[in-house]
Enzyme design. Structure first.
Site, PDB file in Angstrom:
ATOM      1  N   SER A 240     -82.923  -9.670 -79.331  1.00  0.00           N
ATOM      2  CA  SER A 240     -83.716 -10.628 -78.686  1.00  0.00           C
ATOM      3  C   SER A 240     -84.758 -10.989 -77.549  1.00  0.00           C
ATOM      4  O   SER A 240     -83.270  -9.638 -76.832  1.00  0.00           O
ATOM      5  CB  SER A 240     -83.100 -12.388 -78.975  1.00  0.00           C
ATOM      6  OG  SER A 240     -82.889 -12.833 -77.566  1.00  0.00           O
ATOM      7  N   LYS A 241     -85.580 -11.184 -77.022  1.00  0.00           N
ATOM      8  CA  LYS A 241     -86.528 -10.449 -76.125  1.00  0.00           C
ATOM      9  C   LYS A 241     -85.488 -11.459 -75.252  1.00  0.00           C
ATOM     10  O   LYS A 241     -85.743 -10.715 -74.231  1.00  0.00           O
ATOM     11  CB  LYS A 241     -88.326 -11.308 -76.452  1.00  0.00           C
ATOM     12  CG  LYS A 241     -89.204  -9.994 -76.176  1.00  0.00           C
ATOM     13  CD  LYS A 241     -90.429 -11.192 -75.676  1.00  0.00           C
ATOM     14  CE  LYS A 241     -90.797 -11.897 -76.515  1.00  0.00           C
ATOM     15  NZ  LYS A 241     -91.989 -11.365 -76.828  1.00  0.00           N
ATOM     16  N   ARG A 242     -84.938 -12.545 -74.675  1.00  0.00           N
ATOM     17  CA  ARG A 242     -84.918 -13.429 -74.097  1.00  0.00           C
ATOM     18  C   ARG A 242     -83.669 -13.010 -73.882  1.00  0.00           C
ATOM     19  O   ARG A 242     -82.740 -12.893 -72.640  1.00  0.00           O
ATOM     20  CB  ARG A 242     -84.205 -14.771 -74.604  1.00  0.00           C
ATOM     21  CG  ARG A 242     -85.458 -15.675 -74.382  1.00  0.00           C
ATOM     22  CD  ARG A 242     -86.172 -16.955 -75.057  1.00  0.00           C
ATOM     23  NE  ARG A 242     -86.268 -16.784 -76.019  1.00  0.00           N
ATOM     24  CZ  ARG A 242     -86.867 -16.600 -76.648  1.00  0.00           C
ATOM     25  NH1 ARG A 242     -88.588 -17.015 -76.173  1.00  0.00           N
ATOM     26  NH2 ARG A 242     -87.262 -16.585 -78.255  1.00  0.00           N
TER      27      ARG A 242
END
Ligand code: GLU
Length: 492
Positions: A240-242
């Protein structure tokens, strides 16, 4: 089964950073295109989300592809095409589907659809299906999915997946303003661009069923499909990007080599067989088979990537290694002022450094002590090496004396320090520690004596003396310490 030349495409939406998962899909597509005589890799920029598109994301994608070896110069490469330029074709396809009765206009608002949604898929209930509504402002166009039977998506990686048609809602293909939605635009572009194999992320598998229906309704033979497995992190969570580092650019900026990235990304779902993992690109191009890609999640293991990178760095010819280090050798990447950099000194240290960096950006911490005067002080290393102040002082003093006259080459410098150690009843390793920290500021690093030859006699002596001064200042009043001994530049 022969399909003639393969035409694949990579169809990113330029709405954010270029994800390593996207890079993996691009590489799979590229290799498959390269394997097919006359094969083509089409780059299509899906830029219809005007609010989220940015030209710099698009440029970033093209640059990153080139970095990975997917070059616009190659005859395998076709495009880039821009989805936004095909809006008329998307509209025409929507009208065609309406005219042949495979789509109908729907007057329901989003709120109404949601309020009435029922059934396992909570989809559209088909209220306007048989109303025969004409086109009108605000009316979406819906595809009439078959009432029964199944849509079987034959996937080269996952085998056949059957989607019961009754469970597929009449999905929207064009919005109230007439613009095509992703499902239609993407399928129509694939059709127009004569794509015969779609390789993309697993998250699009259910879209494939709908798109296959669209292809058929438009009177065309659907492409073959290959949905590549999802990528997970070390905790087996979807990347995930986060949470995870997913931007290809970040890896590039840290000094991962393109060779490493493309080899490693190809292994996310595929393996060359045997124990082989680090393999030349030519082997990948010869041996990769979509059919051998695993459908289970692929793990992105940063530690493994790093060790791959170290290995790739070590196989670079020395001159190439020096060349690749260049971006980190000047400010702002480098912590030293540009004018302190000395190409010759770097060239002398490079063979020693090459075996010690896992990512190219680490080169700065391996050689900074040569170009920074004084070298950046490291408290932890200092305390460790100088714990026994008295002995450290004795070593430094004796070494200063010895190094004033010693021939300035590695073997001689080592012999001298061994002699200093012997005189104090210390093994070379112990005797070396204060000298290393005095000169290089760290307890671990490049081989000491070779490093000293590069630093030169004057600078080495100056650093040994400075360390001795610091030692004295940090031991005020210590009874058996240095304060009680005469401390001069050359010692007693
Ligand atoms: N633009 C879509 C995406 O980036 C493309 C999906 C596809 O490859 O069909 O997810």
């Amino acid at each position: 089964m022969s399909f003639g030349s393969v035409r694949v495409r990579f169809a990113p939406s330029p709405t954010g950073i270029f994800h390593v998962g996207g890079a993996r899909s691009a590489l799979f597509n590229w290799v498959v295109a390269r394997q097919s005589p006359g094969g083509r890799f089409v780059l299509r920029i899906e830029d219809t989300d005007v609010a989220r598109n940015r030209p710099e994301w698009m440029e970033g994608i093209v640059r990153a592809l080139a970095w990975l070896g997917i070059s616009q110069e190659s005859e395998t490469f076709e495009g880039p095409y821009f989805q936004s330029s095909n809006a008329q074709r998307h509209g025409a396809a929507a009208r065609q589907l309406f005219q042949v009765g495979r789509a109908y206009y729907c007057a329901c608002t989003r709120e109404e659809v949601v309020a009435r949604a029922s059934g396992p898929h909570r989809g559209y209930d088909g209220r306007c299906r048989e109303l025969g509504l004409p086109r009108g402002e605000g009316r979406a166009l819906r595809f009439r999915t078959p009432d029964d039977g199944v849509t079987a998506v034959a996937d080269l990686i996952r085998g056949a997946t059957e989607f019961p048609n009754a469970a597929m809602e009449d999905f929207v293909i064009a919005r109230g303003d007439g613009s095509a939605v992703f499902l239609l635009a993407n399928a129509v572009d694939d059709l127009d661009q004569r794509i015969n194999l779609v390789i993309r992320g697993e998250e699009h598998l259910s879209n494939a069923a709908k798109q296959q229906l669209l292809w058929e309704a438009l009177g065309a033979t659907p492409p073959r499909w290959a949905h590549v497995p999802v990528i997970v992190n070390e905790k087996r969570q979807k990347l995930s990007k986060r949470r995870d580092r997913v931007a290809l650019e970040d890896y590039q900026a840290e000094g991962y080599l393109a060779e490493t990235m493309r080899n490693y990304l190809m292994l996310l779902g595929w393996a060359p067989g045997g124990d082989r993992e680090i393999v030349p690109w030519s082997v990948i191009e010869a041996e990769f088979r979509l059919e051998n890609v695993n459908s289970s999640p692929a793990q992105f293991d940063v530690n493994k990537l790093r060790s791959f990178n170290g290995e790739y760095i070590r196989t670079l010819p020395l001159a190439e290694f020096v060349e690749r280090c260049q971006p980190w050798l000047t400010p702002p990447a480098a912590p030293w002022p540009a004018q302190s950099f000395d190409e010759k000194a770097f060239a002398a240290l490079a063979p020693l450094a090459q075996t010690r960096v896992g990512v190219l950006s680490e080169i700065t911490t391996v050689v900074d002590w040569v170009f920074l005067d004084p070298p950046a002080f490291d408290e932890a290393s200092w305390s460790k090496a100088m714990k026994d102040h008295a002995t450290a002082g004795d070593i430094l003093r004796a070494t200063i004396a010895a190094y004033q006259t010693s021939p300035w080459e590695a073997e001689a410098l080592k012999t001298e320090l061994e002699r200093v150690g012997n005189g104090l009843g210390l093994k070379l390793g112990k005797a070396q520690a204060p000298v290393r920290v005095a000169v290089m500021s760290r307890t671990v690093g490049l081989p000491l004596f070779e490093s000293l030859t590069v630093l030169g006699r004057e600078r080495t002596l100056a650093r040994l003396r400075a360390a001795l001064d610091r030692l004295r200042l940090t031991t005020p009043g210590e009874p058996s310490g240095l304060a009680s001994r005469p401390v001069g530049p050359e010692g007693p």
